[in-house]
Design a protein around this motif. Structure first.
Motif, PDB file in Angstrom:
ATOM      1  N   ARG A  57     -23.883 -30.361 -63.124  1.00  0.00           N
ATOM      2  CA  ARG A  57     -23.905 -31.634 -62.378  1.00  0.00           C
ATOM      3  C   ARG A  57     -25.226 -31.764 -61.608  1.00  0.00           C
ATOM      4  N   HIS A  95     -19.949 -37.278 -59.987  1.00  0.00           N
ATOM      5  CA  HIS A  95     -21.356 -37.154 -59.560  1.00  0.00           C
ATOM      6  C   HIS A  95     -22.231 -38.215 -60.222  1.00  0.00           C
ATOM      7  N   ILE A 105     -35.360 -35.779 -55.246  1.00  0.00           N
ATOM      8  CA  ILE A 105     -33.928 -35.569 -55.023  1.00  0.00           C
ATOM      9  C   ILE A 105     -33.755 -34.201 -54.370  1.00  0.00           C
ATOM     10  N   GLY A 108     -28.469 -35.195 -54.529  1.00  0.00           N
ATOM     11  CA  GLY A 108     -27.747 -35.103 -55.803  1.00  0.00           C
ATOM     12  C   GLY A 108     -26.559 -34.164 -55.700  1.00  0.00           C
ATOM     13  N   SER A 109     -25.930 -33.918 -56.840  1.00  0.00           N
ATOM     14  CA  SER A 109     -24.713 -33.102 -56.889  1.00  0.00           C
ATOM     15  C   SER A 109     -25.029 -31.612 -56.810  1.00  0.00           C
ATOM     16  N   GLY A 134     -25.760 -38.269 -49.539  1.00  0.00           N
ATOM     17  CA  GLY A 134     -25.233 -37.749 -50.804  1.00  0.00           C
ATOM     18  C   GLY A 134     -23.793 -38.173 -51.017  1.00  0.00           C
ATOM     19  N   CYS A 155     -32.791 -38.777 -62.311  1.00  0.00           N
ATOM     20  CA  CYS A 155     -34.048 -39.054 -61.599  1.00  0.00           C
ATOM     21  C   CYS A 155     -35.215 -39.168 -62.578  1.00  0.00           C
ATOM     22  N   ASP A 197     -27.585 -32.915 -64.271  1.00  0.00           N
ATOM     23  CA  ASP A 197     -27.388 -34.355 -64.538  1.00  0.00           C
ATOM     24  C   ASP A 197     -28.080 -35.204 -63.468  1.00  0.00           C
ATOM     25  N   SER A 198     -27.926 -34.791 -62.211  1.00  0.00           N
ATOM     26  CA  SER A 198     -28.527 -35.558 -61.108  1.00  0.00           C
ATOM     27  C   SER A 198     -30.040 -35.626 -61.269  1.00  0.00           C
ATOM     28  N   TYR A 231     -32.290 -26.953 -58.805  1.00  0.00           N
ATOM     29  CA  TYR A 231     -33.156 -27.866 -58.033  1.00  0.00           C
ATOM     30  C   TYR A 231     -34.562 -27.285 -57.888  1.00  0.00           C
ATOM     31  N   VAL A 257     -24.478 -40.699 -57.950  1.00  0.00           N
ATOM     32  CA  VAL A 257     -25.939 -40.764 -58.040  1.00  0.00           C
ATOM     33  C   VAL A 257     -26.375 -42.175 -58.441  1.00  0.00           C
TER      34      VAL A 257
END
Lengths: 520, 520
Positions: free
Chosen positions: A212, A188, A235, A205-206, A174, A220, A215-216, A258, A192
């Motif tokens: 963030r 970030h 991720i 990811g972040s 990461g 993806c 966004d990560s 996540y 990524v």
């Protein structure tokens, strides 16, 4: 005469092996992730393990954990049966009846796949599978030429490239180093992107802010397709509790982001004994277990079945200065015990890595790294972050240590393979062929096993002293210095679909334009 | 206010601990020998172990071992039931029916005491006892100031002194380096005297000729008294088989000399895979077991009950050059298995050590050393020769590596202690005292455990980078360089009875006068 002929074949075979592969390649050991073939090293008795688990339950049920600034997570736990006490308008103490968190964790997978954009590099995490990833989170970088300085996005890309080139890492990691030349609220995106563009392995990811994290995951969806992302782990986020016994709102919101997307998360208490945890290993383990279990449980309340990884990072400190120490024997023992505890929960574990407090890629660096890393692989950890580059108590990412560590990671591939015991490997006929006093250089057994019998290091020196001296008498750090430069010079980026690349870059440009730079 | 007062006590306690002991002392870990409190790391199944043992029996019964130049040992084995085939006038092939050697070894002790002249330093060897000794046999010495050169008796004495000063070695070892400035046929006298005079720990005697073995034992009779020597183990010899499957006459005569005097002996096959043994670990282990069992058996035929130690030194080689390699993963696995095999024979084991092929006390040196040494302690080896100083593939004894290794030996004392799991170490009350978010610096639990919780290294640097940099930014090897000089400057010889010292010197003078110097 027959013997001479065989001997001559032996020499040719050795020369040929020397010609066909660069040092450190070890083609026979290459795998997308390790499948451990030796048992774990279990040091605690059933009784001791049960005592630690019972203490963890007492911590969860009698002391409880404090949650801050995230009423939604508190509401989820309240609905699941937690006893909630308001502390302030934005903080709550949550107590969990004995067994409650363990029950919630039953929906979490014991083993799962994190997909890479190159399907050949997808990794499994859990069971006897083991994944090695670069170090994570250093603000500084260092190398022998330029010493220590703040990390930049150029350093970050370099480390992604070096990781991609090592056959003995499996994951791009990461925040390999902090790219301090990019605004805090935008870096970030560049990190990524660097993982996606310069590596074709899985990555993290972040987690520094919920948006963030989003966004990560969104990046993806561009890379893998939204539907694939919803159905698969592509991720993960690496989350820290705020020890002792606090989970702050940025963390729990990130965990929910996540989990809601069906993506993976790692839940790591960073326990510096005597500061934020008891300095006795039994107590640190009980607290670690309580914190990581509760943090993991958030994911299952958001989306049952979301991949989640227990974490353990138990550190010691210097009696003299109060500074954290790494690579010491007591935390190594704790790692071995944590492996046992994780298996009893039937959940994947992130644990230890190539830790060191040294400021140079020297004897101290590798002695401490080995003490820590051997415990990681012997405890059966499934995801080993900090497998390469860790120096300076995690404050600096070292180019040379990265090379030394990845070479060690290769040696650990051989170690974790164990060895076969069968008629061929018992080699009775080979020994009987010549009998007492006769060398085995030219036996068919030797020729058959020659190229795969032993780990072949890329950086270690095994030459006679005179040869080594004639060639300049350099140390391992200097060889590693030459190697990282040669590796970067030889790096070739894995192919990427042009449209995908453009879409990723467009997303980044748009996101960066939306808000002004923030540097805190 | 109460909390502040406690915090202030905490600070005083830490300062006080810093004042009362030099770094690396770790008084709480000091022992005359280690009693291992963690389980061994067992990697092979019962079935695999049985296959290796069966192959060892086949080697002994079908291939046999060759004995040279020592008809007396052959006669002993013939009388015990071995099948003897004459090869030449002075060499014989001996075959041993399955189970025969195992039966002979039943009179050997599972655990015994080797007495030191200071009774507080006597060591136990076998069972869960573990003894660490300096490296053995290098013709060269090296340090950072003067590089590599032939060893002298001055170097030899220096290493005996450095070993004596380390709290984390237990035994003075043997040929720490070759004192090449003394005639080959006389240097054993000076070496044994140096161990006796500059150390008060147990040590090894000469094995290079039967009369030198006898001299070593005779000097012990002067030091300990003849009657005590006859009834107790006060010296040991470290014997190598001539692999594959040969035991030469100098070796077997030396073994008989130690055994006849009731003294101990170590029986070590040096197996370089692909050269003098199969390069597959299963085969190397079977051969190792066969060779060391037969060699050990000699002692029991001479004097049943004589202390005897199984040995294992399984090495790998470089695919590229054919050079021996050390500290690689495959031999580490073999060491773990050898520990299992030794326990099934119920005999003490010598195994592995701080091996390395590096020419400097650098990252490679300690990475390789750790790979090898961790296997030694995890396999439950009882006598670990080569615990300090080993560099250059055993060709050089390094002053700096000696310091780094002894420091590691200290860390291994902490490691092998394991950790207690009980109400105190589980620390629930300490964690409950402050609750979530509160540091534990000033809890009674922390203050109580502060000075013994963590290993305190004498050479590792844990300072912040800025402090380290201001102090010169030196590496671990440079710190070790300063430390060995400081240690030698501070050395004080243990007291010795004047009459004994004079008698020892008289014996040496007389022996040296009897024959002219020989340099081969």
């Amino acid at each position: 005469m027959a013997e001479v002929a065989v001997k001559s074949r032996g020499r040719r075979a050795r020369r040929s092996a020397g010609r066909t592969a660069e040092p450190g390649q070890n083609e026979h050991l290459r795998v997308p992730y390790i499948s451990r073939r030796i048992p774990t090293y279990d040091i605690l008795s059933e009784e001791s393990l049960a005592q630690i688990e019972a203490t963890a339950e007492r911590i969860m049920s009698e002391i409880g954990l404090e949650f801050r600034d995230d009423p939604e997570t508190v509401a989820l736990f309240r609905a699941a049966g937690a006893e909630v006490t308001d502390l302030t308008a934005s903080s709550w103490n949550l107590k969990f009846a004995p067994g409650m968190i363990r029950e919630i964790l039953k929906t979490a997978p014991a083993r799962f796949t994190q997909h890479a954009r190159n399907p050949a590099n997808s990794v499994e995490i859990g069971g006897d599978a083991m994944v090695l990833a670069p170090s994570y989170g250093s603000p500084f970088v260092m190398d022998l030429d330029n010493g220590r300085r703040y990390g930049t996005i150029a350093d970050f890309r370099n480390f992604v490239k070096l990781a991609q080139m090592s056959p003995f890492l499996h994951h791009s990691g990461g925040t390999i180093c902090e790219p301090t030349d990019i605004a805090v609220n935008k870096r970030h995106l560049d990190m990524v992107y660097a993982h996606m563009r310069y590596s074709d392995r899985a990555f993290l990811g972040s987690i520094t802010a919920p948006e963030r994290a989003e966004d990560s995951i969104e990046m993806c969806r561009i890379l893998f397709g939204a539907e694939f992302v919803d159905q698969n782990c592509v991720i993960m986020g690496n989350f820290n509790t705020t020890s002792p016994l606090v989970i702050d709102g940025v963390t729990s919101q990130g965990i929910r982001a996540y989990a809601a997307a069906g993506q993976g998360s790692i839940h790591l208490p960073f326990l510096l004994g005597g500061a934020v945890a008891p300095l006795t290993m039994a107590g640190a383990l009980a607290q670690c277990l309580a914190e990581t279990m509760v943090s993991c449980a958030i994911t299952q309340l958001v989306r049952p079945g979301a991949p989640t990884i227990l974490g353990s990072f138990i550190s010691s400190m210097s009696l003299r200065s109060g500074s954290p120490t790494f690579g010491t024997p007591e935390p190594a023992l704790a790692s071995l015990a944590m492996g046992q505890l994780a298996r009893r929960l039937n959940l994947p574990l992130r644990c230890a890595g190539n830790f060191s407090t040294s400021k140079l890629p020297d004897a101290q660096a590798m002695q401490q790294a080995m003490m820590s890393m051997m415990s990681a692989v012997q405890c059966g950890a499934n995801y080993i972050l900090h497998s390469a580059g860790f120096l300076d108590g995690l404050l600096s990412m070292s180019y040379e240590k990265f090379i030394l560590d990845t070479d060690l990671c290769g040696a650990l591939h051989a170690y974790l393979n164990g060895f076969e015991v069968n008629d061929d490997t018992l080699g009775f006929d080979a020994l009987a062929e010549g009998g007492p006093g006769q060398h085995l250089f030219s036996t068919q057994h030797t020729l058959r096993h020659y190229q795969t019998a032993y780990w072949d290091s890329a950086v270690d020196d095994h030459q006679p002293w005179e040869t080594w001296d004639e060639k300049g008498g350099v140390d391992a750090a200097s060889r590693a210095n030459a190697r990282w430069k040669a590796q970067l010079a030889a790096y070739e980026a894995p192919a990427m679909d042009e449209g995908t690349d453009e879409a990723l870059q467009a997303f980044i440009t748009q996101k960066k334009a939306e808000v002004p730079d923030a540097w805190y």
